[in-house]
Design an enzyme around this catalytic site. Structure first.
Site, PDB file in Angstrom:
ATOM      1  N   HIS A  70     -12.493 -36.992   1.749  1.00 23.87           N
ATOM      2  CA  HIS A  70     -11.906 -35.734   1.281  1.00 23.87           C
ATOM      3  C   HIS A  70     -10.468 -35.946   0.854  1.00 23.87           C
ATOM      4  O   HIS A  70      -9.858 -36.976   1.168  1.00 23.87           O
ATOM      5  CB  HIS A  70     -11.983 -34.680   2.383  1.00 23.87           C
ATOM      6  CG  HIS A  70     -11.303 -35.070   3.658  1.00 23.87           C
ATOM      7  ND1 HIS A  70     -11.941 -35.790   4.643  1.00 23.87           N
ATOM      8  CD2 HIS A  70     -10.042 -34.873   4.102  1.00 23.87           C
ATOM      9  CE1 HIS A  70     -11.106 -36.010   5.642  1.00 23.87           C
ATOM     10  NE2 HIS A  70      -9.938 -35.469   5.334  1.00 23.87           N
ATOM     11  N   GLY A  71      -9.923 -34.959   0.173  1.00 26.06           N
ATOM     12  CA  GLY A  71      -8.534 -35.069  -0.267  1.00 26.06           C
ATOM     13  C   GLY A  71      -7.980 -33.707  -0.609  1.00 26.06           C
ATOM     14  O   GLY A  71      -8.727 -32.737  -0.748  1.00 26.06           O
TER      15      GLY A  71
END
Lengths: 151, 530
Positions: A70-71
């Site tokens: 994720h980011g």
């Protein structure tokens, strides 16, 4: 938390092609782009950068074949998510050293508030159940995955 | 006006110093210090002395109300503020979740306390009959728990989220409501009696129906319209203005309720309660903090000043018994229902003790009784004595009762679930407190409602829907408590924040112009030649 608000059949892939960690991540970002969740190539590049950056700090490969790359980036307006499978498994540098087979990716806006980490936590908790994992790995259509996760 | 200014000068200073001495040196809740300062400087003690050349500071009025109407006005505004805030701090969501046990504990405590208080008054012949104003007032005075002191201890002991903690906080919401409705009924009955009228059961029924009806109608209208009102107010884009208007509404409602024959504080509480469900509730509390700090000590001090020692002497024994009954009433009235509903004896004792402290509402009620002539100095003195003793006794007993043992029986309900605490140790207190405030912000970013339990408590309570977390910092360690069901959310948030922190530290190290920045700061500052 209603997963159907975030996930849809066009952000679910049952058979990823790549055999490497970076390849898997890029494929999933392509999936998000094909579904219209990422606008253009520039945004895609930025999304890829933030997810890889997060992986560099600590792998998101957890136990039992689950990984949650994720980011955070303001290239997305809301939380976007994709779920993908690589049934033969890929080395994701996971906590227990097992190959990862179920991937959940999220991108969330950096400067807007929302239950972003909570989403990851909730979905990981669901995948903690071996029966759920087995059913997802045996799913034949993206709709099935959606049904399993939102039941 | 000159006298009022001088009186306030002495009150502000004395109340605060009294509070300081009590809380820092004697480790007793500061409100008691403020109350005792009032006893000391009031017209019946030092304040009544004639200082040569200056006269008497608090001359007494010859009336039952020994302070000037102007000064009493300050105390009244403070009481409206207190009750407005107490409504605003009410946690209706928590109450709804634990309503069964909350209602049982709250109602049990109110009924037993009311009957106990009124019965003691009749038994000691302080009041002629059960339905006389003095007995009714002594009944109401002993009903309302002041949960603030208990909340403080729960926070210190990290027991806010424990089954006992949530039960006390839920019961206290109902306790406030019932106490205030009872006050309305008692005020109305006493008004008729003081005017020489006779009250029969029909009147009591009518008065109760009116009080409860007003209460329900105004609370319902308030709760339904609060969000709409605040969304309009938010267009003003200033929390200062919104807070002033909200407090203005509380005063307005207080006035309307008084006009309707109820009491000022009812309107204030209802307004607070209505706004408690809006997203500006916490911001309003913060804005009012300064005013609270200034005015509330004045309230407690003035209440102390009204105690007439000479009149108190004959009722000291009664005051003691009344206080003991007030303690026992909450222990039995709240503890017994808790014991019957999943708590063991220890848990029931903790809940009972947590409900023992009486405070502002008891004093306000007693003050109303005194100012309307429904009660006399002896009864008022006994009420103040009870407030003092219960607030003095409960905290150490409650703190002592919280040890490692569980207060619930084995067959625990799913809602009374296990709490997991995750503890992180950092190399220094500075880093821990940085992490502490960063985490609070991260929870806000995840759209949790985060609020600090007090200005000098390093504890945040963090809520969303049915998730309740507690974040605390103690020296160089940060702890996050979460219900087992949501432990994963807590762990994910801690991990992501830790990674961000690691990044921050690295990027600071990498700041290539750091050396330049350091020397630039001092360049030219200390280079003066002769």
């Amino acid at each position: 938390m209603n997963l159907r608000k975030v996930l849809s059949v066009d952000t679910i892939a049952l058979d990823l092609k790549s055999d490497t960690k970076d390849g898997i991540i890029e494929e999933m970002i392509d999936l998000l782009m094909a579904a219209g969740k990422i606008r253009d190539l520039k945004d895609k590049k930025e999304a890829l950068r933030v997810v890889l950056e997060r992986e560099r700090k600590m792998s998101t490969g957890m136990q039992n074949g689950i990984a949650i790359p994720h980011g955070k980036t303001d290239r997305v307006d809301n939380l976007v998510a994709a779920v993908a499978l690589k049934k033969s498994g890929v080395d994701f540098g996971s906590l227990d050293g097992q190959p990862s087979r179920i991937f959940v990716m999220t991108l969330s806006p950096d400067t807007r508030t929302g239950p972003h980490i909570q989403f990851l936590a909730e979905i990981s908790r669901q995948l903690n159940d071996p029966a759920v994992r087995d059913r997802i790995l045996q799913a034949e259509r993206p709709e099935d995955v959606l049904d399993i996760l939102s039941s | 006006m000159l006298r009022l200014v001088l009186q306030l000068a002495v009150i502000f200073i004395a109340a605060r110093l009294g509070g300081f001495v009590f809380s820092r040196w004697l480790k007793i809740p500061s409100v008691l210090g403020e109350l005792c300062s009032g006893l000391l400087i009031g017209p019946y003690a030092l304040g009544g002395m004639n200082i040569r050349g200056l006269g008497t500071l608090f001359p007494g009025t010859g009336d039952v109300l020994a302070v000037s109407p102007e000064l009493y006005g300050f105390a009244t505004i403070a009481s409206i503020l207190l009750l407005f805030l107490s409504g605003l701090e009410s946690d209706l969501t928590l109450f709804a979740r634990y309503s069964t046990v909350g209602i049982a504990v709250g109602v049990g405590g109110v009924i037993v306390s009311f009957i106990g208080g009124a019965w003691a008054a009749v038994l000691f012949r302080v009041a002629p009959s059960f339905s006389s104003p003095a007995a009714l007032f002594l009944g109401v005075v002993s009903t309302a728990t002041s949960v603030g002191i208990t909340a403080r201890i729960l926070a210190d002991k990290r027991k806010m989220d424990s089954p006992e903690g949530v039960t006390i906080l839920a019961a206290a919401v109902l306790d406030d409501v019932l106490g205030i409705v009872l006050l309305a009924v008692v005020v109305a009955i006493s008004r008729i009696q003081t005017a020489g009228g006779h009250v029969d059961w029909g009147d009591v029924g009518r008065i109760c129906a009116k009080a409860v009806g007003f209460w329900i109608v105004f609370t319902a209208i308030g709760l339904l319209s609060a969000r709409r009102i605040t969304s309009v107010l938010k267009r003003l884009r200033s929390m200062e203005i919104i807070t002033s208007i909200a407090f203005g509404l509380a005063l307005l409602m207080a006035g309307l309720m008084e006009m309707a024959g109820l009491a000022l504080i009812i309107g204030a509480y209802v307004t607070g309660l209505a706004l408690s469900r809006t997203d500006v509730a916490h911001a309003i509390q913060n804005q009012l903090h300064g005013m609270y700090n200034m005015l509330v000590p004045v309230f407690f001090c003035v209440m102390g000043m009204l105690v007439n020692f000479a009149e108190l002497k004959p009722v000291i024994l009664f005051g003691l018994v009344y206080s003991i009954i007030a303690v026992a009433a909450k222990l039995i009235g709240c503890g017994l229902p808790a014991f019957l509903m999943n708590f063991n004896r220890l848990g029931a004792k903790r809940i009972g003790l947590g409900m023992v402290p009486r405070g502002e509402v008891a004093l306000i009620v007693a003050g109303i009784g005194l100012s309307t002539g429904s009660i006399q100095h002896d009864v008022f003195g006994a009420a103040v004595m009870m407030t003092l003793l219960t607030t003095l006794l409960a905290p150490p007993l409650l703190a002592h009762s919280f040890d490692h043992r569980s207060g619930v029986r084995h067959r625990a309900e799913p809602s009374m679930e296990e709490i997991k605490t995750i503890s992180l140790d950092f190399p220094s207190t500075d880093i821990a407190s940085f992490m502490f405030s960063r985490l609070a912000q991260t929870f806000r970013n995840e759209e949790f409602f985060v609020y600090r339990l007090g200005p000098d408590v390093q504890t945040y309570q963090i809520r969303k829907d049915d998730m309740v977390f507690t974040l605390t910092q103690e020296g160089d360690s940060v702890q996050l408590s979460a219900p087992a069901k949501y432990e994963h959310v807590a762990r994910f948030i801690l991990l992501e924040e830790l990674l961000t922190m690691q990044d921050l530290a690295k990027s600071f190290e990498r700041m290539h112009n750091l050396d330049g920045m350091k020397s630039d700061l001092l360049k030219g500052v200390f280079d003066a030649d002769e």
